[in-house]
Design an enzyme around this catalytic site. Structure first.
Site, PDB file in Angstrom:
ATOM      1  N   ASN A   1     -20.162  53.676 153.718  1.00  0.00           N
ATOM      2  CA  ASN A   1     -20.579  52.505 152.959  1.00  0.00           C
ATOM      3  C   ASN A   1     -19.869  52.372 151.619  1.00  0.00           C
ATOM      4  OD1 ASN A   1     -22.576  50.266 152.199  1.00  0.00           O
ATOM      5  ND2 ASN A   1     -22.943  51.785 150.594  1.00  0.00           N
ATOM      6  N   ALA A   2     -19.290  53.463 151.102  1.00  0.00           N
ATOM      7  CA  ALA A   2     -18.623  53.407 149.801  1.00  0.00           C
ATOM      8  C   ALA A   2     -17.512  52.360 149.826  1.00  0.00           C
ATOM      9  CB  ALA A   2     -18.044  54.775 149.444  1.00  0.00           C
TER      10      ALA A   2
ATOM     11  N   ARG B   1     -26.900  52.907 145.042  1.00  0.00           N
ATOM     12  CA  ARG B   1     -27.482  51.609 144.712  1.00  0.00           C
ATOM     13  C   ARG B   1     -27.094  50.587 145.775  1.00  0.00           C
ATOM     14  NH1 ARG B   1     -23.843  48.952 139.798  1.00  0.00           N
ATOM     15  NH2 ARG B   1     -21.907  48.742 140.987  1.00  0.00           N
ATOM     16  N   GLY B   2     -27.649  49.381 145.637  1.00  0.00           N
ATOM     17  CA  GLY B   2     -27.255  48.256 146.484  1.00  0.00           C
ATOM     18  C   GLY B   2     -27.484  48.494 147.960  1.00  0.00           C
TER      19      GLY B   2
ATOM     20  N   LEU C   1      -2.438  37.814 145.013  1.00  0.00           N
ATOM     21  CA  LEU C   1      -1.419  38.790 145.406  1.00  0.00           C
ATOM     22  C   LEU C   1      -0.245  38.845 144.433  1.00  0.00           C
ATOM     23  CD1 LEU C   1      -0.496  40.819 147.543  1.00  0.00           C
ATOM     24  CD2 LEU C   1       0.518  38.910 148.814  1.00  0.00           C
TER      25      LEU C   1
ATOM     26  N   LYS D   1     -10.859  45.738 154.820  1.00  0.00           N
ATOM     27  CA  LYS D   1     -12.001  45.510 155.692  1.00  0.00           C
ATOM     28  C   LYS D   1     -11.583  45.097 157.101  1.00  0.00           C
ATOM     29  CE  LYS D   1     -15.124  46.663 152.725  1.00  0.00           C
ATOM     30  NZ  LYS D   1     -15.894  47.915 152.921  1.00  0.00           N
TER      31      LYS D   1
ATOM     32  N   ASP E   1     -16.185  62.235 145.212  1.00  0.00           N
ATOM     33  CA  ASP E   1     -15.236  61.122 145.232  1.00  0.00           C
ATOM     34  C   ASP E   1     -14.562  61.140 146.598  1.00  0.00           C
ATOM     35  OD1 ASP E   1     -13.134  59.365 145.043  1.00  0.00           O
ATOM     36  OD2 ASP E   1     -12.322  60.180 143.173  1.00  0.00           O
TER      37      ASP E   1
ATOM     38  N   TYR F   1      -8.773  43.650 149.433  1.00  0.00           N
ATOM     39  CA  TYR F   1     -10.097  43.890 150.009  1.00  0.00           C
ATOM     40  C   TYR F   1     -10.145  43.442 151.474  1.00  0.00           C
ATOM     41  CZ  TYR F   1     -15.219  43.790 150.359  1.00  0.00           C
ATOM     42  OH  TYR F   1     -16.531  43.994 150.735  1.00  0.00           O
TER      43      TYR F   1
ATOM     44  N   ASN G   1     -10.068  35.923 152.233  1.00  0.00           N
ATOM     45  CA  ASN G   1     -10.695  35.368 151.044  1.00  0.00           C
ATOM     46  C   ASN G   1      -9.657  35.292 149.928  1.00  0.00           C
ATOM     47  OD1 ASN G   1     -12.809  34.194 149.701  1.00  0.00           O
ATOM     48  ND2 ASN G   1     -13.815  36.123 149.176  1.00  0.00           N
TER      49      ASN G   1
END
Length: 448
Positions: free
Chosen positions: A289-290, A221-222, A298, A358, A265, A354, A348
């Site tokens: 992409n997963a 999806r997405g 934190l 990234k 997985d 995350y 962020n």
């Protein structure tokens, strides 16, 4: 996901209201449709004295059936009906800061005449490959120019800088086609580097991936689903990978494009071996992409949230790359394309896990690029900003609206914008594009 604000202000009453009170007016972006020309109108081509790329740009534009014009009078003096689609400028002849005046002389008379959804492309020499520090200084200044013009021009016009290493002049066609076309509608303010390589132009630029095998993780999806659609459209057979719980949706995607499926997985201990065995005949394109988010500040984050995000978004990709490269599953001339994020560049709040993962993806791309180059292959990453998906639909309204408006396009992107960028990286003509991280963010006001 529908952007109701954009729908409102693009209506006649909404446009009138927006202009009266000074509200942002998101432009309607012209995205690529099959059969579209590379450029929707003529391209004005200019060059600083001594530029080395103009002679390479002209045949590329001619091959793409683009009409080339010479620089003309100021916008207000130009006859009606002659708006250019793009301004392309070879800045490689600029070797001193005083010569940056050439940018002003070319763009100032013409920049206001660029058509809506038009393009600005400046080509230069990577500072690290300049002859001396004065030239390197002047070439680095080009980044400020292109990023600023991207914020000034509005109306869906994008602005990019392409650094072409001396000796890589034959590798610019794929990138110019992408940047001039509707495929790059939500890509702006980017710096792209092209290095020397053995470039094989596709036989058919409409289907550049014909005969290629691609694997896409997180494909159900997405953004992943859109990547599958675009790679398939461009001719690839796509192996669609996602977790077992998404098997039904994954099968639907694969059937629609004539691809195949593998439920997996990616964090499982045997995932790299299982994938390699499934791709026993080799693979040309690997799209990591997963990804997952488990947001929390934190100080309140449980270890499980940290571990899962880092494992899915980063460590699993490294383990898979190790096996595909060690066992030569990735064919010569192969492409590895990873999904980073604007969060990995700007950070962020509430996403330390995350953002760390990234940013690590960016590190993976940069550190592996020389190894891939030695094999005649490439590795690059896309870094999406606010993209309209089911995940962003769940974001609280105020935060969602801020994400949409805090970029030069004043709107969220679509999954296809990320997918088109992935397809450009995957093209055989992009062999010189290696180690790049390109933001698909409408030129976010956050990050570099």
């Amino acid at each position: 996901m529908r952007d109701r604000y954009q729908q409102l202000v693009t209506s006649s009453p909404g446009r009138f209201l927006a202009r009266r009170v000074g509200l942002p007016e998101p432009p309607v972006l012209r995205r690529h449709r099959t059969g579209d020309p590379v450029a929707a109108g003529p391209v004005v081509l200019g060059s600083a004295p001594g530029g080395r790329l103009a002679k390479s740009i002209r045949p590329v534009l001619a091959a793409a059936d683009v009409t080339v014009r010479e620089p003309g009078p100021r916008a207000e003096a130009r006859p009606v009906g002659q708006k250019p689609h793009a301004l392309v400028f070879d800045a490689t002849g600029i070797t001193r800061s005083e010569q940056l005046r050439a940018l002003y002389e070319f763009f100032s008379p013409q920049v206001r005449s660029v058509a809506p959804n038009g393009r600005i492309v400046v080509l230069g020499t990577p500072p690290e490959h300049c002859a001396d520090f004065r030239e390197a200084t002047a070439q680095r200044a080009l980044e400020g120019f292109t990023r600023s013009t991207g914020k000034e021009v509005k109306r869906g016009v994008t602005s990019q800088l392409v650094y072409v290493t001396p000796g890589a002049e034959d590798g610019i066609e794929s990138t110019l086609r992408f940047l001039l076309s509707g495929r790059s509608a939500y890509v702006s303010g980017q710096v792209i580097r092209i290095g020397p390589s053995d470039v094989t132009a596709p036989d058919d630029w409409q289907r550049p991936l014909a005969g290629k095998v691609a694997v896409v993780t997180g494909a159900a999806r997405g953004i992943g689903e859109s990547i599958v659609d675009v790679l398939s459209r461009d001719g690839a057979h796509v192996v669609c990978v996602d977790v077992p719980s998404a098997a039904s949706a994954l099968a639907d995607v694969a059937v629609r494009v004539g691809g195949s499926t593998l439920t997996l997985d990616v964090t499982a201990d045997d995932a790299p071996r299982t994938l390699a065995e499934h791709l026993v005949d080799g693979v040309d394109i690997v799209v990591h992409n997963a990804g997952v988010t488990r947001d929390r500040t934190l100080g309140r984050m449980e270890p499980a949230r940290w571990d899962l995000v880092l494992d899915v978004n980063l460590s699993s990709e490294e383990r898979i790359n190790d096996v595909l490269l060690d066992q030569n599953v990735l064919r010569t001339g192969g492409r590895i394309i990873a999904t980073s994020s604007i969060a990995g560049i700007a950070g962020n709040m509430g996403q330390t896990n995350y953002a760390t993962s990234k940013a690590g993806v960016i590190g993976m791309v940069q550190s592996l690029a020389p190894t891939l180059a030695s094999r005649g292959s490439t590795i690059n990453a896309v870094a999406p900003g606010f993209i309209e998906t089911q995940m962003t639909a769940a974001v609280p309204l105020v935060i969602r609206e801020a994400g949409r408006r805090m970029n030069s396009m004043t709107q969220g992107g679509r999954p296809v914008d990320v997918a088109e960028t992935v397809a450009w990286f995957a093209s055989p003509g992009s062999a010189g594009v290696n180690g790049n991280v390109v933001r698909v963010c409408g030129q976010s006001l956050l990050g570099a």
